[in-house]
Design an enzyme around this catalytic site. Structure first.
Site, PDB file in Angstrom:
ATOM      1  CG  HIS A  14      34.200  31.910 -24.587  1.00 10.74           C
ATOM      2  ND1 HIS A  14      34.380  30.568 -24.810  1.00 10.74           N
ATOM      3  CD2 HIS A  14      32.890  32.052 -24.296  1.00 10.74           C
ATOM      4  CE1 HIS A  14      33.233  29.928 -24.656  1.00 10.74           C
ATOM      5  NE2 HIS A  14      32.303  30.816 -24.337  1.00 10.74           N
ATOM      6  CG  HIS A  16      27.972  33.375 -24.797  1.00 11.36           C
ATOM      7  ND1 HIS A  16      27.637  32.356 -25.651  1.00 11.36           N
ATOM      8  CD2 HIS A  16      28.926  32.864 -23.981  1.00 11.36           C
ATOM      9  CE1 HIS A  16      28.345  31.274 -25.355  1.00 11.36           C
ATOM     10  NE2 HIS A  16      29.142  31.551 -24.343  1.00 11.36           N
ATOM     11  CE  LYS A 100      32.493  26.633 -27.356  1.00 20.55           C
ATOM     12  NZ  LYS A 100      31.665  27.564 -26.616  1.00 20.55           N
ATOM     13  CG  ASP A 248      31.415  31.376 -20.894  1.00 21.84           C
ATOM     14  OD1 ASP A 248      30.741  31.560 -21.924  1.00 21.84           O
ATOM     15  OD2 ASP A 248      31.200  30.438 -20.107  1.00 21.84           O
TER      16      ASP A 248
HETATM   17  C1  NCD Z   1      26.653  29.938 -22.037  1.00 24.40           C
HETATM   18  C2  NCD Z   1      25.421  30.675 -22.605  1.00 24.40           C
HETATM   19  O1  NCD Z   1      24.555  31.052 -21.825  1.00 24.40           O
HETATM   20  O2  NCD Z   1      25.375  30.862 -23.823  1.00 24.40           O
HETATM   21  N1  NCD Z   1      26.410  29.583 -20.675  1.00 24.40           N
HETATM   22  C3  NCD Z   1      27.351  29.318 -19.726  1.00 24.40           C
HETATM   23  O3  NCD Z   1      26.982  28.906 -18.625  1.00 24.40           O
HETATM   24  N2  NCD Z   1      28.633  29.518 -19.952  1.00 24.40           N
HETATM   25  C4  NCD Z   1      26.973  28.772 -22.899  1.00 24.40           C
HETATM   26  C5  NCD Z   1      28.338  28.216 -22.634  1.00 24.40           C
HETATM   27  O4  NCD Z   1      29.343  28.813 -22.996  1.00 24.40           O
HETATM   28  O5  NCD Z   1      28.416  27.134 -22.030  1.00 24.40           O
HETATM   29 ZN    ZN Z   2      30.468  30.280 -23.509  1.00 27.89          ZN
END
Ligand code: NCD
Ligand code: ZN
Length: 345
Positions: A14, A16, A100, A248
């Site tokens: 997971h 970003h 997702k 994450d």
């Molecule tokens: C994530 C993001 O910034 O894309 N932020 C987060 O607090 N985890 C989005 C997400 O996964 O909820």
């Molecule tokens: Zn996330």
């Protein structure tokens, strides 16, 4: 005391990484620790078609440092317009590993998400049929529900009914944060699994307020009470195949964190594997890190386990204050502090 540990090259299930200059800054951090990562589709605009996912994958490959072996595993963003036809094509394409689902308005860049679960039933049934995993951001968005209760309510109000209506649907509850989620995942059959972040294993909600309000500890789902953190640590280090690594890591420009109404997201990618190692070491469970950090997730997704290895050395390592991208900077988790492990190669 163990001074080094060698594990099969891990996978972050997971992640970003954004796009453009931010991507160029953050991607090498993940590629230094992991051999692959499941890339979240919440770009602006979101990744909703196979063509967009292909273009994004190309951008990621071009942003990789030379001679770096790293595989981006792509996902699609679940909007109300996602069709069964696209699911079939995505499944046949080989490039899309998951879809997702963000409840509309739940978190950063989730405006195009879903709020009518009856309306997406047909698409979910096709996902069950084709074996395409559904990844859920498990929080209800009802403003009347306390922010600390939104995950537990999502299980009752949405996830359990959906799983009952669409048997066989493979679901990953992303970044679980509560004891209720741990118990729900453990009690379910093998179609349900969960990822756990390093920051939810290391921090409880006090961390947001220690010595003043700390926006760099604000993420969604929000940090919870200590007893929830303890339940997550127990689950992650238990050896259960239902739990696996998903950092994450979610970078934001410093100015969008340190302001009124700052964004949710913690940037852990610079050291996330080492942060997990700290947790497993403390629990005397370093021998279970390898399963959590790669095998459990790969087996759930039905993708090959990574070849190669990564060695972690027990050595206090400084985490930089920030990383530059263009005119801006991103502030990492434990900025200016240390982590107890280092990747040796
Ligand atoms: C994530 C993001 O910034 O894309 N932020 C987060 O607090 N985890 C989005 C997400 O996964 O909820
Ligand atoms: Zn996330």
């Amino acid at each position: 005391m163990q001074h080094a540990i060698t594990i099969s090259t891990p996978i972050d299930f997971h992640l970003h990484i954004r796009s453009g200059r931010m991507l160029k800054t953050v991607l090498p951090h993940t590629a230094n620790e992991y051999g692959a990562a499941l890339i979240m589709p919440n770009l602006k605009p979101p990744v909703t078609s196979i063509g967009q996912a292909e273009a994004f994958k190309k951008e990621i490959m071009q942003a990789l440092p030379e001679d770096t072996a790293f595989t981006p595993l792509m996902s699609l963003y679940f909007t109300r317009n996602l069709t069964s036809q696209t699911i079939r094509e995505a499944s046949a394409s080989g490039i899309i590993k998951a879809v997702k689902l963000y409840p509309a308005g739940a978190t950063t860049n989730s405006d195009s998400g879903v709020n009518d679960y009856e309306g997406i039933r047909g698409t979910l049934e096709t996902m069950a049929e084709t074996g395409m995993p559904l990844l859920v951001h498990g929080e209800v968005t009802d403003k009347a529900v306390d922010v600390f209760d939104r995950e537990a309510r999502f299980i009752e109000d949405i996830l359990e009914p959906v799983r009952r209506q669409v048997p066989g649907l493979k679901v990953v509850m992303e970044h679980i944060t509560t004891k209720e989620a741990v118990q729900y995942v453990l009690a379910a059959d093998e179609t349900l699994a969960a990822t756990i972040t390093a920051h939810h294993l290391l921090l409880n909600r006090n961390a947001m307020f220690q010595g003043g309000m700390n926006p760099h500890h604000y993420c969604l789902p929000i940090l919870k009470r200590e007893r929830h953190r303890e339940a997550l640590v127990k689950a992650a280090t238990s050896g259960s195949k239902k739990f696996f690594l998903g950092s994450d890591s979610a970078p934001h420009p410093k100015g969008e964190k340190e302001c009124a109404c700052g964004c949710a997201g913690i940037y852990t990618a610079y050291s996330s594997l080492c942060l997990y190692a700290e947790v497993f070491e403390k629990e005397n469970a370093l021998d279970r890190l390898e399963g959590f950090a790669g095998f459990h997730g790969a087996d759930f997704y039905g993708i090959p386990r990574n070849k190669g290895t990564v060695t972690l050395v027990k050595e206090e390592t400084i985490i930089p204050d920030s990383f530059t991208f263009g005119e801006d900077v991103v502030v990492p988790f434990r900025s200016g502090g240390t982590v107890g492990w280092r990747v040796a190669g």
